[in-house]
Design a protein around this motif. Structure first.
Motif, PDB file in Angstrom:
ATOM      1  N   UNK A  92      18.094  53.939 -41.907  1.00 32.44           N
ATOM      2  CA  UNK A  92      18.184  53.371 -39.756  1.00 32.44           C
ATOM      3  C   UNK A  92      17.277  53.462 -39.358  1.00 32.44           C
ATOM      4  N   UNK A  93      16.112  52.326 -38.880  1.00 33.80           N
ATOM      5  CA  UNK A  93      15.440  52.334 -37.823  1.00 33.80           C
ATOM      6  C   UNK A  93      14.959  51.948 -37.692  1.00 33.80           C
ATOM      7  N   UNK A  94      14.900  51.505 -35.913  1.00 35.56           N
ATOM      8  CA  UNK A  94      14.066  50.143 -35.960  1.00 35.56           C
ATOM      9  C   UNK A  94      13.147  50.076 -35.074  1.00 35.56           C
TER      10      UNK A  94
ATOM     11  N   UNK B 223      19.283  58.222 -40.182  1.00 35.79           N
ATOM     12  CA  UNK B 223      19.665  57.657 -39.233  1.00 35.79           C
ATOM     13  C   UNK B 223      19.324  57.772 -37.948  1.00 35.79           C
ATOM     14  N   UNK B 224      18.776  56.993 -37.612  1.00 38.66           N
ATOM     15  CA  UNK B 224      18.028  56.852 -36.291  1.00 38.66           C
ATOM     16  C   UNK B 224      19.302  56.852 -35.306  1.00 38.66           C
ATOM     17  N   UNK B 225      19.145  57.199 -33.697  1.00 37.98           N
ATOM     18  CA  UNK B 225      20.100  56.800 -32.733  1.00 37.98           C
ATOM     19  C   UNK B 225      20.482  55.833 -31.670  1.00 37.98           C
ATOM     20  N   UNK B 226      18.632  55.324 -31.000  1.00 36.95           N
ATOM     21  CA  UNK B 226      18.426  54.333 -30.544  1.00 36.95           C
ATOM     22  C   UNK B 226      18.314  52.915 -30.767  1.00 36.95           C
ATOM     23  N   UNK B 227      19.506  52.460 -30.992  1.00 40.71           N
ATOM     24  CA  UNK B 227      19.221  51.239 -32.012  1.00 40.71           C
ATOM     25  C   UNK B 227      19.949  49.837 -31.321  1.00 40.71           C
TER      26      UNK B 227
ATOM     27  N   UNK C 239      24.589  62.471 -45.055  1.00 42.99           N
ATOM     28  CA  UNK C 239      23.937  61.465 -43.782  1.00 42.99           C
ATOM     29  C   UNK C 239      22.962  62.341 -42.909  1.00 42.99           C
ATOM     30  N   UNK C 240      21.304  62.223 -42.596  1.00 42.78           N
ATOM     31  CA  UNK C 240      20.662  62.724 -41.526  1.00 42.78           C
ATOM     32  C   UNK C 240      20.229  61.974 -40.310  1.00 42.78           C
ATOM     33  N   UNK C 241      20.640  62.404 -39.242  1.00 45.66           N
ATOM     34  CA  UNK C 241      20.069  62.382 -38.108  1.00 45.66           C
ATOM     35  C   UNK C 241      19.389  62.243 -37.945  1.00 45.66           C
ATOM     36  N   UNK C 242      18.278  61.638 -36.674  1.00 45.71           N
ATOM     37  CA  UNK C 242      16.701  61.281 -36.949  1.00 45.71           C
ATOM     38  C   UNK C 242      16.785  61.249 -34.773  1.00 45.71           C
ATOM     39  N   UNK C 243      16.746  62.051 -34.305  1.00 43.13           N
ATOM     40  CA  UNK C 243      15.813  61.203 -32.307  1.00 43.13           C
ATOM     41  C   UNK C 243      15.612  62.607 -32.231  1.00 43.13           C
ATOM     42  N   UNK C 244      14.708  62.059 -31.171  1.00 45.17           N
ATOM     43  CA  UNK C 244      13.953  62.359 -30.133  1.00 45.17           C
ATOM     44  C   UNK C 244      15.360  63.341 -29.690  1.00 45.17           C
TER      45      UNK C 244
ATOM     46  N   UNK D  87      17.202  49.626 -43.383  1.00 43.12           N
ATOM     47  CA  UNK D  87      18.327  49.110 -42.368  1.00 43.12           C
ATOM     48  C   UNK D  87      17.661  48.814 -41.041  1.00 43.12           C
ATOM     49  N   UNK D  88      17.387  47.522 -40.144  1.00 48.77           N
ATOM     50  CA  UNK D  88      16.479  47.964 -38.818  1.00 48.77           C
ATOM     51  C   UNK D  88      17.845  48.358 -37.962  1.00 48.77           C
ATOM     52  N   UNK D  89      18.713  48.311 -37.865  1.00 44.74           N
ATOM     53  CA  UNK D  89      19.888  48.671 -37.077  1.00 44.74           C
ATOM     54  C   UNK D  89      21.898  49.134 -38.181  1.00 44.74           C
TER      55      UNK D  89
END
Lengths: 134, 223
Positions: A16-18, A61-65, A87-92, A40-42
């Protein structure tokens, strides 16, 4: 990065990454572990996939989308009864870990991702999947 | 060795193209030296190849050698250029360790992975820069939107190891946090300059890499 230890039926992974660059890199990594990959883009698209009855073994899954951010999507996916999916959260930013974990994520990986951490996660998911099939 | 008048000599010039062989005049001495060099290099790189060193009529069939001697020389020079160029990117702070991580992901199943990732970044980032510029020009200012856009750009840049871009994005985010529009404008200009420089450097780098890629494929396929 070793892939030879990964065996059994392919892991179904949802990214899940935009950001195209992130999605491409993660797809390439997961392909080396023979995962079946959906992007998925969002967050809303991700939730829709589960509402359509799709099943996944792991979500990155990215955070900001746009439309729906990652943590909100994770909450909704868990609310659908999808407790088994990793579920793996991925973000800076390390300070974002709490928002993912509160939403129901199992792991948080900061960006830029260290690629060698993905293998053990996939292996764990695969072992769990194969054990549940026995 | 001086040329012998009337002696039949088969003279060839080794050309850079692996397929085309042009017939040009060489002196006996030039031919002898080039044959010896070619012999040494090919014995190192490839399985034993017969070299009739005593015959005036030297048969240099394309099928016997994967690379002409001067192409092998050019390859070594290219390889050195590529190594030096990449080192300069790191020394000058354009790239960091993340770029090496990308290169480690590249293999036979994804032989152009790094170039593809960089191409994706160079294709997507102008859109973000344009959106940032457009949002800066709006009134009232939307610093939340600006922060979100530059967050994406920072993330993309970090993923390919573009450390100068990443650092400038951090500066921009700090200006957003302070609601410093003029600071954001100045930072955007620097981001655009960094992006243009990085684009030029990486495109040159991959252009060089493409020149050695067919040769490296030939070497790897013989292993």
């Amino acid at each position: 990065m070793t892939t030879s230890t990964v065996q059994g039926s392919p892991v179904k992974a949802l990214i899940v990454e935009d950001t195209p660059v992130h999605a491409f890199i993660l797809s390439t990594i997961l392909r080396k572990f023979h995962c079946e990959i959906t992007v998925a883009e969002n967050g809303n698209e991700a939730v829709q996939l589960f509402l359509e009855g799709k099943k996944f073994d792991i979500i990155f899954c990215d955070k900001e989308m746009p439309v729906m951010p990652g943590p909100e999507a994770i909450e909704k996916i868990r609310a659908l009864g999808e407790s088994h999916v990793k579920i793996v959260g991925v973000s800076a930013g390390y300070d974002l870990e709490q928002s993912f974990m509160s939403a129901g994520a199992d792991i948080f990986l900061p960006k830029p991702m260290k690629f060698d951490v993905v293998g053990p996660i996939i292996q764990e998911v695969m072992n769990k999947k194969n054990n549940s099939m026995v | 060795m001086p040329d012998t008048p009337g002696a039949p000599l088969l003279r060839r010039r080794l050309v850079t193209d692996m397929v085309d062989w042009n017939m040009v005049l060489l002196t006996r001495r030039e031919l002898s030296i080039r044959i010896k060099i070619l012999h040494v290099i090919n014995n190192i790189l490839f399985p034993s190849i017969y070299m009739p060193s005593s015959s005036l009529h030297v048969s240099l069939q394309p099928s016997q050698f994967s690379l002409p001697a001067c192409t092998i020389m050019d390859y070594s020079t290219l390889r050195r250029q590529i190594t030096f160029m990449k080192k300069s990117f790191f020394d000058q702070g354009y790239l960091d360790e993340q770029f090496n991580q990308l290169e480690e992901l590249q293999d036979e199943s994804s032989p152009n992975f790094v170039e593809e990732v960089v191409a994706l970044f160079l294709k997507d980032s102008p859109r973000l820069l344009t959106n940032i510029e457009h949002t800066i020009g709006k009134y009232p200012q939307d610093f939340h939107r600006l922060d979100s856009l530059v967050h994406q750009l920072k993330g993309s840049g970090s993923s390919i190891g573009a450390v100068r871009m990443k650092n400038e994005c951090s500066v921009f985010k700090a200006h957003c946090n302070d609601k410093n529009l003029e600071g954001c404008r100045r930072s955007l200009q620097r981001m655009k300059r960094e992006h243009a420089t990085l684009k030029q450097k990486l495109e040159s780098y991959f252009q060089l890499l493409r020149q050695v890629a067919p040769r490296e494929h030939a070497v790897n396929s013989r292993k």
